[in-house]
Design a protein around this motif. Structure first.
Motif, PDB file in Angstrom:
ATOM      1  N   MET A 183       2.233   1.734  -3.540  1.00 34.58           N
ATOM      2  CA  MET A 183       1.191   2.157  -4.473  1.00 34.58           C
ATOM      3  C   MET A 183       0.842   3.635  -4.270  1.00 34.58           C
ATOM      4  SD  MET A 183       0.439  -0.533  -6.393  1.00 34.58           S
ATOM      5  CE  MET A 183      -1.249  -0.505  -6.986  1.00 34.58           C
ATOM      6  N   LYS A 184       0.813   4.091  -3.038  1.00 36.15           N
ATOM      7  CA  LYS A 184       0.530   5.502  -2.771  1.00 36.15           C
ATOM      8  C   LYS A 184       1.632   6.397  -3.346  1.00 36.15           C
ATOM      9  CE  LYS A 184      -2.076   4.709   1.511  1.00 36.15           C
ATOM     10  NZ  LYS A 184      -2.049   4.822   2.997  1.00 36.15           N
ATOM     11  N   ARG A 212       1.343   6.407  -7.129  1.00 36.38           N
ATOM     12  CA  ARG A 212       0.138   7.128  -7.559  1.00 36.38           C
ATOM     13  C   ARG A 212       0.397   8.628  -7.605  1.00 36.38           C
ATOM     14  NH1 ARG A 212      -5.924   5.846  -5.399  1.00 36.38           N
ATOM     15  NH2 ARG A 212      -7.050   7.417  -6.631  1.00 36.38           N
ATOM     16  N   GLN A 252       0.822  -1.210   0.000  1.00 35.83           N
ATOM     17  CA  GLN A 252       0.000   0.000   0.000  1.00 35.83           C
ATOM     18  C   GLN A 252       0.858   1.263   0.000  1.00 35.83           C
ATOM     19  OE1 GLN A 252      -2.741  -0.389   3.322  1.00 35.83           O
ATOM     20  NE2 GLN A 252      -4.248  -1.472   2.071  1.00 35.83           N
ATOM     21  N   ASP A 300      -7.593  -2.607  -4.204  1.00 39.39           N
ATOM     22  CA  ASP A 300      -8.138  -1.460  -3.474  1.00 39.39           C
ATOM     23  C   ASP A 300      -7.372  -0.174  -3.738  1.00 39.39           C
ATOM     24  OD1 ASP A 300     -10.170  -2.948  -2.290  1.00 39.39           O
ATOM     25  OD2 ASP A 300      -8.906  -3.564  -0.621  1.00 39.39           O
ATOM     26  N   CYS A 301      -6.240  -0.274  -4.420  1.00 36.47           N
ATOM     27  CA  CYS A 301      -5.427   0.904  -4.722  1.00 36.47           C
ATOM     28  C   CYS A 301      -5.651   1.413  -6.138  1.00 36.47           C
ATOM     29  CB  CYS A 301      -3.938   0.580  -4.531  1.00 36.47           C
ATOM     30  SG  CYS A 301      -3.511  -0.052  -2.900  1.00 36.47           S
TER      31      CYS A 301
END
Length: 379
Positions: free
Chosen positions: A246-247, A250, A243, A283-284
């Motif tokens: 991915m953040k 992004r 997570q 979910d990402c």
């Protein structure tokens, strides 16, 4: 760089034949069949005629491969995930290049390493098991034929003792050094319990020079609560690592590009349904495109060039998505088959074999088939 959307837009202004690399040929009205051409056709042998037909498909495949090879260069943004013992190697592919990370903390690999101890013991003794199923709680779940295939060595042999003792030496060293590993207290305790129980099973088996499925299942069943503790810590480490990465990515590519992100997860067949990284990644991503842009790509072995393999397969998927609608504009069911995992002939084969022509297979639930908000892992 031409975007995927721009490519599609420009393609609409040219003929399908030109897009696929063929030049326009004169129509029948422009080139009437003459006596000379008729004679030439008549003189062709049957094999020559067949070869000329085979050449049509060869030409298609050549043009298809050329389009795919060029399309690979335009795929962006894409995240490729290689599942491995460290929790996964993630590669971000953009127009500016590639960057790769192993985002999961070492706790993941350490916790799984000790959780695998019962499987490590089993792998040594399995071929020496008796080929008859004893009275076990799960006896009806064991396929007798599969057991016979696995238990291929003489169950009276003691050749398993030496390799099992060698594995015990590895476990003993890990048990001695465990306190210095700096693991959380609960994880240290569970790892200690697993190692102690394994060494107890090994010592008893070696001393008696015999073991059976019952004694092994007594050992493996006794450490299951501790294995669950290890699984909990491994999952926590993987979720956080993935997570966080991915953040970061992004923010790097921007919201507009992220909305069209493709993720390709390379996995083995045995972990391709409810793959751990797939569950976290979904979910990402853009929820509206998860079903089509999050792709599990199972294989038998890790490919020599995982990034190329992922992009090459993704290019095939992307161009088939467009080809499906343009080649089969009058039959959306066949178009969906070209876009998906069905073979184009599957419905026709089912019909001819007496089926309904509709594929209805029961499969394990995936992230795409679960109800919204439902946890994919049932306790």
């Amino acid at each position: 760089m031409a975007t995927r959307r721009g490519f599609i837009g420009s393609a609409s202004g040219i003929s399908t034949a030109a897009l696929l690399g063929y030049s326009a040929s004169p129509s029948a009205a422009d080139s009437p069949l003459t006596d000379t051409t008729s004679a030439a056709a008549a003189s062709a042998t049957q094999q020559q005629a067949k070869d000329s037909i085979f050449a049509v498909n060869a030409g298609m495949r050549s043009n298809y491969a050329t389009l795919k090879a060029e399309l690979v260069k335009h795929l962006s943004p894409v995240i490729v995930v290689q599942n491995d013992a460290k929790g996964g190697r993630f590669t971000l592919v953009t127009a500016n290049g590639q960057e790769s990370v192993n985002p999961v903390a070492e706790t993941f690999e350490l916790a799984k390493s000790i959780a695998h101890v019962p499987l490590g013991c089993f792998s040594v003794i399995a071929s020496y098991l008796a080929d008859k199923i004893p009275n076990l709680p799960n006896a009806d779940r064991i396929d007798p034929h599969d057991l016979l295939l696995v238990a291929f060595n003489d169950d009276k042999s003691t050749a398993w003792i030496e390799p099992l003792q060698a594995y015990a030496a590895t476990l003993t060293t890990a048990r001695k050094n465990l306190p210095a590993a700096g693991l959380p207290a609960a994880l240290t305790a569970s790892c200690g319990n697993i190692l102690d129980a394994a060494l107890k099973f090994i010592n008893a088996s070696v001393q008696a020079k015999v073991f059976d499925m019952k004694s092994f299942e007594d050992f493996s069943g006794s450490v299951y609560p501790d294995i669950r503790v290890n699984m909990e810590h491994a999952a926590q480490a993987q979720i956080k690592g993935v997570q966080d990465t991915m953040k970061t990515w992004r923010a790097k590519v921007g919201e507009a590009a992220w909305a069209d992100l493709y993720c390709v997860v390379l996995s083995q067949w045995t972990t391709s349904v409810l793959n751990q990284n797939t569950i976290i990644i979904k979910d990402c991503m853009n929820a509206a495109k998860v079903a089509t842009h999050l792709i599990d790509l199972p294989g038998l072995e890790t490919p020599k060039d995982p990034i190329f393999t992922a992009l090459d397969n993704l290019a095939r998927i992307v161009q088939d998505n467009i080809a499906a609608e343009m080649v089969f504009p009058k039959d959306t069911k066949v178009a969906d088959a070209l876009k998906g995992k069905e073979d184009l002939l599957s419905d026709e084969i089912l019909i001819q074999l007496g089926g309904s022509g509709a594929v209805t297979t029961q499969s394990a639930p995936t992230y795409n088939t679960l109800s919204e908000g439902m946890c994919p892992v049932r306790k």
